[in-house]
Write an enzyme that holds these catalytic residues in place. Structure first.
Site, short mmCIF file in Angstrom:
data_model
loop_
_atom_site.label_atom_id
_atom_site.label_comp_id
_atom_site.label_asym_id
_atom_site.label_seq_id
_atom_site.Cartn_x
_atom_site.Cartn_y
_atom_site.Cartn_z
N TYR A 11 0.82 -1.23 0.00
CA TYR A 11 0.00 0.00 0.00
C TYR A 11 0.86 1.28 0.00
O TYR A 11 0.83 2.06 -0.96
CB TYR A 11 -0.93 -0.06 1.22
N PHE A 73 10.05 -0.92 2.84
CA PHE A 73 8.67 -1.09 3.34
C PHE A 73 8.35 -2.56 3.63
O PHE A 73 7.22 -2.87 4.02
CB PHE A 73 7.65 -0.66 2.27
N THR A 117 6.61 3.13 12.86
CA THR A 117 5.19 3.26 13.17
C THR A 117 4.96 3.93 14.52
O THR A 117 5.80 3.83 15.42
CB THR A 117 4.55 1.85 13.20
N TYR A 141 4.29 -6.37 16.71
CA TYR A 141 4.51 -5.52 15.53
C TYR A 141 5.34 -4.29 15.91
O TYR A 141 6.39 -4.00 15.33
CB TYR A 141 3.16 -5.12 14.92
#
Ligand code: UDP
Length: 329
Positions: A11, A73, A117, A141
């Protein structure tokens, strides 16, 4: 100048590859297509299929292509899945990055921009969140992303590499052309789920938690347009090319919207009722995550161009209404 975009079929990766092609850069995309889509890779980018844990694949790529900088990514990014299967995240996100860094340093490639993130912060101590705030991730994560940042830090010190870590808040929206957009399977993110309700693919949205300590009881997030995120990667590359030192930046609009506010905005943009039901809290969701974007503005000169929530949802809706089955490969 040639840029290698690892995970460039995903994405945020595909939107960044597209912006790089538009900026006239030579772009090489590598992706294992485990979650990415070949149709998302822009015309004008050269594509290689492969896994970054495969050292021979990366060595071959760096030997064939004259790569000046890497944008990384290629990582798994589902919070819930990471809690259920942490080793999958440690294996892909950390082992993959370790192999990448070994191959890059051996081939004298000294610049990298990579995806981090807001999940590295866990439950924030302050709002808006500064890059210097405490980092205590609440799930594997976020842990693997924080460990990646540290792997870059120590490798940079030892090997002279320069890196920029970009801590994304809530990526959303789609390229204005309507040609690429968000297509995860399974979809877990709020805005695409709302739009799947609007286009009839889902019956209703569950609002996860209505008893948070926020103005309307639902979680507050900082929603940032994917094309603005893509632009930040180009700013970060330019910063490194200009001699900038390794650093970490938040990427957000600095404005928080509650789940109910996003739901209402999606109803207005689509003109559809979007049925919603209240549901229990989702494990691991902090009440509020809002970035301070001050450092990215002052150091990188980056400024979001599409901060308006309805405009962001409207770009996402253009993609979702034209591609109800995503890339349908
Ligand atoms: N959310 C929700 N229902 C859904 C999906 C998400 O209420 O079906 C909420 C979620 O609890 C969070 C916000 O929407 O407060 C944004 O979630 P998302 O998964 O999009 O991004 P995250 O903040 O987890 O990165």
């Amino acid at each position: 100048m040639s840029i290698l975009v690892l995970g460039g079929a995903g994405y945020i990766g595909s939107h960044t590859a597209l912006e790089l092609v538009r900026a006239g850069k030579r772009v090489v995309v590598a992706d294992d297509l485990s979650t990415g889509h070949i149709a998302a890779v822009p015309d004008g980018a050269k594509f290689y299929k492969g896994d970054l844990r495969d050292r021979a694949f990366l060595d071959g790529l760096f030997e064939c292509e004259k790569i000046d900088a890497v944008i990384h990514f290629a990582a798994y990014s589902l919070v819930g899945e990471s809690v259920e299967n942490p080793l999958k995240y440690y294996d892909n996100n950390l082992c993959g990055t370790r192999v990448l860094l070994s191959s890059m340093t051996e081939h004298n490639i000294g610049k990298i921009v990579f995806s981090s993130t807001a999940a590295v912060y866990g439950e924030p101590e302050n709002i808006p969140i500064l890059e210097t705030d405490r980092t205590v991730p609440l799930n594997p994560y976020g842990e693997t992303k924080l460990a990646m940042e540290k792997m870059f830090y120590w490798t940079a010190r030892a090997c002279g590499l320069e890196y920029v870590s970009l801590r994304y808040f809530n990526a959303c929206g789609a390229d204005r052309s309507g040609s690429i957009g968000e297509a995860h399977s399974p979809e877990t993110h709020l805005i695409p789920i709302l739009l799947e309700c609007a286009n009839g693919k889902r019956k209703e949205i569950s609002v996860f938690g209505t008893d948070y300590d926020t103005p309307d009881g639902t979680c507050v997030r900082d929603y940032i347009h994917v094309t603005d995120l893509a632009g930040a990667h180009i700013s970060a590359l330019e910063y490194l090319e200009g001699g900038g030192k390794s650093d970490i930046f938040n990427l957000g609009n600095g404005v928080g919207y509650s789940v109910r506010e996003v739901l209402e905005a999606a109803r207005r943009v689509t003109g559809k009722p979007i049925p919603a039901r209240e549901a229990p809290r989702r494990a691991g969701d902090p009440a509020r995550l809002v970035a301070s974007g001050e450092k990215a503005r002052s150091v990188l000169g980056w400024q979001p161009r599409i901060p308006d929530l309805e405009e962001i949802i409207s770009d996402a809706w253009r993609w979702h209404s034209a591609h109800p089955d995503g890339y349908a490969e």
